[in-house]
Structure formats: C-alpha cells, structure tokens
Design a protein around this motif. Structure first.
Motif, PDB file in Angstrom:
ATOM      1  N   ALA A 176      -1.108   0.534  -1.857  1.00 44.01           N
ATOM      2  CA  ALA A 176      -1.243   0.811  -2.695  1.00 44.01           C
ATOM      3  C   ALA A 176      -2.201   0.051  -3.786  1.00 44.01           C
ATOM      4  CB  ALA A 176      -0.289  -0.326  -2.537  1.00 44.01           C
ATOM      5  N   VAL A 177      -3.214  -0.487  -2.879  1.00 47.83           N
ATOM      6  CA  VAL A 177      -4.029  -1.326  -3.465  1.00 47.83           C
ATOM      7  C   VAL A 177      -4.938  -0.348  -3.545  1.00 47.83           C
ATOM      8  CG1 VAL A 177      -6.087  -3.011  -3.746  1.00 47.83           C
ATOM      9  CG2 VAL A 177      -3.600  -3.320  -2.873  1.00 47.83           C
ATOM     10  N   ILE A 178      -6.013   0.370  -2.801  1.00 50.29           N
ATOM     11  CA  ILE A 178      -7.068   1.544  -2.619  1.00 50.29           C
ATOM     12  C   ILE A 178      -6.697   2.723  -3.568  1.00 50.29           C
ATOM     13  CG2 ILE A 178      -7.173   3.869  -1.544  1.00 50.29           C
ATOM     14  CD1 ILE A 178      -8.188   1.644   1.281  1.00 50.29           C
ATOM     15  N   GLN A 179      -5.272   3.315  -3.606  1.00 46.30           N
ATOM     16  CA  GLN A 179      -4.739   4.618  -4.864  1.00 46.30           C
ATOM     17  C   GLN A 179      -4.827   3.832  -6.372  1.00 46.30           C
ATOM     18  OE1 GLN A 179      -0.667   5.571  -3.024  1.00 46.30           O
ATOM     19  NE2 GLN A 179      -1.898   6.750  -1.180  1.00 46.30           N
ATOM     20  N   HIS A 180      -4.459   1.728  -6.187  1.00 47.08           N
ATOM     21  CA  HIS A 180      -4.463   1.768  -7.550  1.00 47.08           C
ATOM     22  C   HIS A 180      -5.257   1.972  -8.066  1.00 47.08           C
ATOM     23  CE1 HIS A 180      -2.882  -0.292 -11.393  1.00 47.08           C
ATOM     24  NE2 HIS A 180      -4.266  -1.308 -10.981  1.00 47.08           N
ATOM     25  N   TRP A 181      -6.410   1.406  -7.402  1.00 51.93           N
ATOM     26  CA  TRP A 181      -7.928   1.437  -7.870  1.00 51.93           C
ATOM     27  C   TRP A 181      -9.344   2.070  -7.291  1.00 51.93           C
ATOM     28  CZ3 TRP A 181      -6.757  -3.925  -7.575  1.00 51.93           C
ATOM     29  CH2 TRP A 181      -6.378  -4.718  -8.598  1.00 51.93           C
ATOM     30  N   PRO A 182      -8.202   3.571  -7.927  1.00 49.89           N
ATOM     31  CA  PRO A 182      -9.267   5.060  -6.856  1.00 49.89           C
ATOM     32  C   PRO A 182     -10.390   4.820  -7.042  1.00 49.89           C
ATOM     33  CG  PRO A 182      -8.115   5.568  -8.716  1.00 49.89           C
ATOM     34  CD  PRO A 182      -7.747   4.288  -8.689  1.00 49.89           C
ATOM     35  N   ASN A 183     -11.282   4.491  -8.004  1.00 45.06           N
ATOM     36  CA  ASN A 183     -13.218   4.568  -8.756  1.00 45.06           C
ATOM     37  C   ASN A 183     -13.925   3.556  -8.123  1.00 45.06           C
ATOM     38  OD1 ASN A 183     -12.206   7.797  -9.984  1.00 45.06           O
ATOM     39  ND2 ASN A 183     -11.490   6.494 -11.316  1.00 45.06           N
ATOM     40  N   ILE A 184     -13.905   3.443  -7.251  1.00 39.66           N
ATOM     41  CA  ILE A 184     -14.596   2.095  -6.361  1.00 39.66           C
ATOM     42  C   ILE A 184     -14.781   2.098  -5.817  1.00 39.66           C
ATOM     43  CG2 ILE A 184     -13.109   0.739  -8.061  1.00 39.66           C
ATOM     44  CD1 ILE A 184     -11.964  -0.528  -5.236  1.00 39.66           C
ATOM     45  N   TYR A 185     -16.881   2.016  -5.561  1.00 42.06           N
ATOM     46  CA  TYR A 185     -17.274   2.417  -4.412  1.00 42.06           C
ATOM     47  C   TYR A 185     -17.338   1.766  -3.375  1.00 42.06           C
ATOM     48  CZ  TYR A 185     -21.650  -1.500  -5.820  1.00 42.06           C
ATOM     49  OH  TYR A 185     -21.654  -2.471  -5.961  1.00 42.06           O
ATOM     50  N   ALA A 186     -16.702   1.303  -3.388  1.00 37.71           N
ATOM     51  CA  ALA A 186     -16.735   0.087  -2.139  1.00 37.71           C
ATOM     52  C   ALA A 186     -15.889  -0.890  -1.410  1.00 37.71           C
ATOM     53  CB  ALA A 186     -17.662  -0.492  -1.157  1.00 37.71           C
ATOM     54  N   TRP A 187     -15.188  -1.210  -0.960  1.00 38.21           N
ATOM     55  CA  TRP A 187     -14.233  -1.959  -0.575  1.00 38.21           C
ATOM     56  C   TRP A 187     -14.468  -3.018   0.727  1.00 38.21           C
ATOM     57  CZ3 TRP A 187      -9.809  -4.281  -2.684  1.00 38.21           C
ATOM     58  CH2 TRP A 187      -9.654  -3.831  -3.682  1.00 38.21           C
ATOM     59  N   ASP A 188     -14.305  -3.952   0.724  1.00 41.35           N
ATOM     60  CA  ASP A 188     -14.304  -5.357   1.236  1.00 41.35           C
ATOM     61  C   ASP A 188     -13.267  -5.123   2.242  1.00 41.35           C
ATOM     62  OD1 ASP A 188     -16.366  -5.769   0.912  1.00 41.35           O
ATOM     63  OD2 ASP A 188     -16.830  -7.617  -0.380  1.00 41.35           O
ATOM     64  N   GLY A 240      -8.566  11.825  -2.207  1.00 38.88           N
ATOM     65  CA  GLY A 240      -9.207  12.314  -2.280  1.00 38.88           C
ATOM     66  C   GLY A 240     -10.811  11.705  -2.058  1.00 38.88           C
ATOM     67  N   ARG A 241     -10.930  10.177  -1.787  1.00 41.77           N
ATOM     68  CA  ARG A 241     -12.540  10.530  -1.275  1.00 41.77           C
ATOM     69  C   ARG A 241     -12.914  10.291   0.280  1.00 41.77           C
ATOM     70  NH1 ARG A 241     -14.223   8.527  -6.734  1.00 41.77           N
ATOM     71  NH2 ARG A 241     -15.315   6.236  -5.945  1.00 41.77           N
ATOM     72  N   ASN A 242     -14.216   9.895   0.024  1.00 37.87           N
ATOM     73  CA  ASN A 242     -14.815   9.880   1.853  1.00 37.87           C
ATOM     74  C   ASN A 242     -15.913   8.843   1.536  1.00 37.87           C
ATOM     75  OD1 ASN A 242     -17.121  10.889   0.664  1.00 37.87           O
ATOM     76  ND2 ASN A 242     -15.437  12.846   0.255  1.00 37.87           N
ATOM     77  N   ASP A 243     -16.647   9.029   2.495  1.00 41.95           N
ATOM     78  CA  ASP A 243     -17.576   7.941   3.079  1.00 41.95           C
ATOM     79  C   ASP A 243     -18.579   7.485   2.126  1.00 41.95           C
ATOM     80  OD1 ASP A 243     -18.206   9.932   3.809  1.00 41.95           O
ATOM     81  OD2 ASP A 243     -18.507   9.417   6.027  1.00 41.95           O
ATOM     82  N   SER A 244     -18.678   9.079   0.902  1.00 40.27           N
ATOM     83  CA  SER A 244     -19.726   8.912   0.344  1.00 40.27           C
ATOM     84  C   SER A 244     -19.758   8.134  -0.908  1.00 40.27           C
ATOM     85  CB  SER A 244     -19.951  10.782   0.031  1.00 40.27           C
ATOM     86  OG  SER A 244     -18.763  11.170  -0.774  1.00 40.27           O
TER      87      SER A 244
END
Ligand code: GLA
Length: 421
Positions: A176-188, A240-244
């Motif tokens: 839920a959280v990753i999908q809500h904020w899809p455009n951030i460059y890193a997650w702890d 559709g995001r990845n480690d880059s």
C-alpha cells in the motif's frame, strides 16, 4: 516527536579510539591568502552563501545529487522553507511516513487498524518537494518504535497461522505504501533492526515487536527483515520501478562503531543471501554524531558496505553533530551528569569551531562514488530532536543556526579554504 530509544551510544567509537577531539579537519589545504573571514571570527554575510546542494553536486560530480533535510509540516513555511528551496534538493519525512502515522490503530482500539490509511501528512511533504523540483527519500516502512499494535493482534495459539497473519499484514502494508508514493528514490525498508550488543551472536534486535511476533512457536524471529525486503522488492516491481530508480535500504545508527557495524553487515548479508528474490540496494547510515566522532570510522562504515559487493550504495540519512561529547553512560542514564551540562543559548565558539571542522571532514569523507545521498536530520537549529535527547538541553547540531543563517559548519563544508576561527 517519537524518538525515545535506549542503548544509543553516540560517538562511543571516538571514545574507544581515544580520539584527540575534533576528529581532524581532514584537510591539508594552505591557509587562505587573506579575507574570507579567516581568523577574524566573523561569519561571512548570509546573503553570500552558495547553495549547499549545488556546491556538493559540483564537488561530488553528480548532477542533481540529493542533499536532503528531514522535515515536518512546519518546515513548509517561513525560514525553513526558504532554506529548503535554496540549499536542499531532497527531503525526508521526519515522522509523516512512519507506520504509526500512515496506518495507526483504529480510534480506541489496540487490535484493529484504522479503516483507511492516513497518507495526507506525507502527501503534503511529497507535494511540496515535487512542486519545487526536489526528490523524496522514504522513511521508514518498518521501525520497532512506530509499529502500531494492530499488526501483531491475533491468536498465537496456532503459531503457523498467527505468523502467516502477521506476514500478510506486513506485505499488505508495504504494498500500500510503496504504491501510494511511487516516485521516491529510496525507501528505508527497515530501520534499526540490528542489536546494539557489539559483535553479537544474534545480530538482530530481539526486543522488536516484529522479531517477537515472528518468533512465536519457536520460529526464526529474524525472518521479518527478509520478508520486508521481499515484499518491498515485489511492490516496487508492481509499479514498474527497479533498483536503478528506487533503492531499498537498511537504515541504522552507530554504524561508525565497529561492533555495531558488524551486526548491521551480517543482516545485510542475510538479506542478500535469502534466495527468495528479496533485493537490498544499500545501507542508510544515520550518523547521529557528536563532536568527538572518529571520521576514520565513518569512512570505515562506508568502505565496509562497499566491500559486501552487490553494487550496494551508501546513504547518509540522519546526519547531525551534537555540540556535546557525552560519555557512553549518558545514553543509558539520560541525566546530567553523566551527560554534559547545558551550554545554554550561546555555546562557546570553540565548540562551534570544532563542529565546523568535523562537518568539513565528514563531507570530505562522503565524497566517494558509493555515497549517493546525504541528508541532515533537520533543516536548522530551530528544530532538532537533540534538544530533548538524551536529555533536555540546548543543542545546535545542524548547518544553519536558529535564525536560519549559515553557521561556521556550513561555511566549512561549502568553502574548503575558509579558515575556521
Ligand atoms: C531515529 C529514527 C528517526 C528519528 C530519530 C530521532 O534515528 O530513524 O526517524 O525518529 O531517531 O528523531
């Protein structure tokens, strides 16, 4: 602020290393040829300050290098806003993206989640950042100090079912959280999962409610960390995001202390070796430091992560430099003494000068390709958790003073030639 923790031993590494104070300025530069405030003790005019983010991006040779600050909603106005727009290219939510804000218990309940997520506080910060061309670091999907009790509710009489239930909640939350904020460059993805016991046989923090829940029935409590990275990897792929473009990080404090660092590294390796498809892209080093921090040990922490392979990156996630040099028992007793006495509103110049030299050396140490983001834990000295941790006391740990003007620490970082008084 939710910040009370036990066992934090700020700067103990420096004590162990019997460092002579200040940490050295790491610079063999000649003194300035004159001017620049050298030795005069007077700070350059604030209006002459270059942008911190632009200066560091140029020095590190990376366009749009993320130079961040942790913020609350209050920083979207006034002096903080002005500083953010000029000096920073990234933000971290100090609290607004933590689980107890994003998905608290239902009102009056300790077993039921709120019917809906509470994304609005985080949205306000994200909207501000994107509207102003800044990036966002996500902090944090899982932290033992901000884990609402609904995650762990249920009948433990059937351990297998109970564990599956907790596991499913973790998965649903992370998606839920990753999908809500899809455009951030890193997650702890996980925060502070390592134990403080140096070189521990079990490197994990066993007093986390996550560890305890996963341990029911005698199972391996540490599995929740691998699960969190697996679910984050899957959630990231679902958008559709990845480690880059979205790094999945393990964040912790005291990685500048060798014994704690060893625990952190083992946990990272556990995730790397999980064999489930869980990805981990790097380590967030909080680097809540104090004046006697040993910069060589800061570098050692960065180098150690590089040494694990796997193209891991380092992020400096919560940098601040306390103006006190408290002994280790200050952090267990949390009283004065053993913590140092309050300097009051005007700390001695010698202390601010030592802080400036340390900050200069730190930003030099961060100049390595593996370090791809640096964030201070706050914008300016008007708002810092260190005014109440480890004791209530005036602290001045950041690059800008309480009025928002650049301190000697700021000038030491942006101008390698400026002489610190
Ligand atoms: C830890 C957490 C942060 C913050 C600080 C203190 O470092 O990772 O989110 O709560 O404590 O404010």
């Amino acid at each position: 602020m939710k910040l009370i923790r036990s066992g934090l031993l700020l700067g103990l590494g420096a004590l162990l290393a019997a460092c002579g104070g200040g940490g050295g300025d790491g610079s063999s530069l000649p003194p300035p040829a004159g001017g620049g405030g050298g030795g005069s003790g007077s700070l350059p005019p604030p209006a002459s300050a270059p942008s911190l983010a632009t200066t560091l991006a140029a020095r590190y040779g990376v366009v749009d290098y993320p130079v961040g600050a942790a913020i609350e909603a209050g920083s979207l106005a006034g002096t903080d806003r002005t500083l953010l727009l000029k000096h920073f290219s990234s933000i971290t939510a100090e609290n607004a993206m933590k689980p107890d804000t994003v998905w608290p218990n239902a009102p009056g309940s300790s077993t039921q989640p709120a019917p809906q997520a509470n994304f609005a506080p985080g949205d306000a910060l994200v909207d501000f950042a994107f509207a102003n061309g800044m990036e966002v670091r996500g902090h944090a999907l899982l932290w033992h100090q901000t884990a609402p009790s609904w995650f762990f509710a249920g009948d433990q009489g059937n351990p297998v079912n109970y564990r599956a239930l907790v596991q499913q909640r973790l998965r649903d939350y992370i998606f839920a959280v990753i999908q809500h904020w899809p455009n951030i460059y890193a997650w702890d993805v996980v925060n502070e999962v390592a134990t403080d016991t140096a070189n521990a046989a079990n490197p994990y923090r066993t007093d986390s409610p996550w560890y305890i829940a996963y341990s029911v029935g005698g199972a391996d409590g540490s599995q929740y960390v691998r699960d969190a990275f697996l679910f984050a990897t899957q959630a990231r792929a679902s958008i559709g995001r990845n480690d880059s473009n979205m790094k999945l990080m393990l964040n912790d404090y005291n990685t500048e202390l060798a014994g704690k660092r060893a625990n952190v590294l083992r946990i990272v390796q556990d995730v790397m070796n999980a064999g489930t498809g869980a990805d981990i892209d790097g380590v967030g080093h909080q680097f809540h430091l104090q004046l006697n921090a040993d910069v060589a040990q800061v570098t050692a922490a960065l180098v150690a992560v590089e040494g694990l392979g796997g193209n891991l990156v380092n992020h400096v996630t919560e940098l601040d430099v306390s103006i006190y040099t408290d002994p280790g028992n200050c952090f267990s007793q949390r009283s004065i003494p053993p913590c140092m006495a309050d300097y009051g509103a005007s700390p001695p110049q010698s202390v601010l000068s030592d802080q400036a030299r340390l900050y200069r050396a730190l930003f030099n140490a961060f100049n390595r390709p593996s370090v791809t983001s640096v964030t201070t834990w706050g914008v300016a000295d008007n708002h810092t958790w260190l005014n109440s941790f480890p004791v209530t006391r005036t602290n001045r740990p950041l690059l800008f003073d309480t009025a928002g003007d650049p301190k000697w620490a700021f000038w030491a970082v942006v101008d390698p030639n400026i002489a610190i008084p």
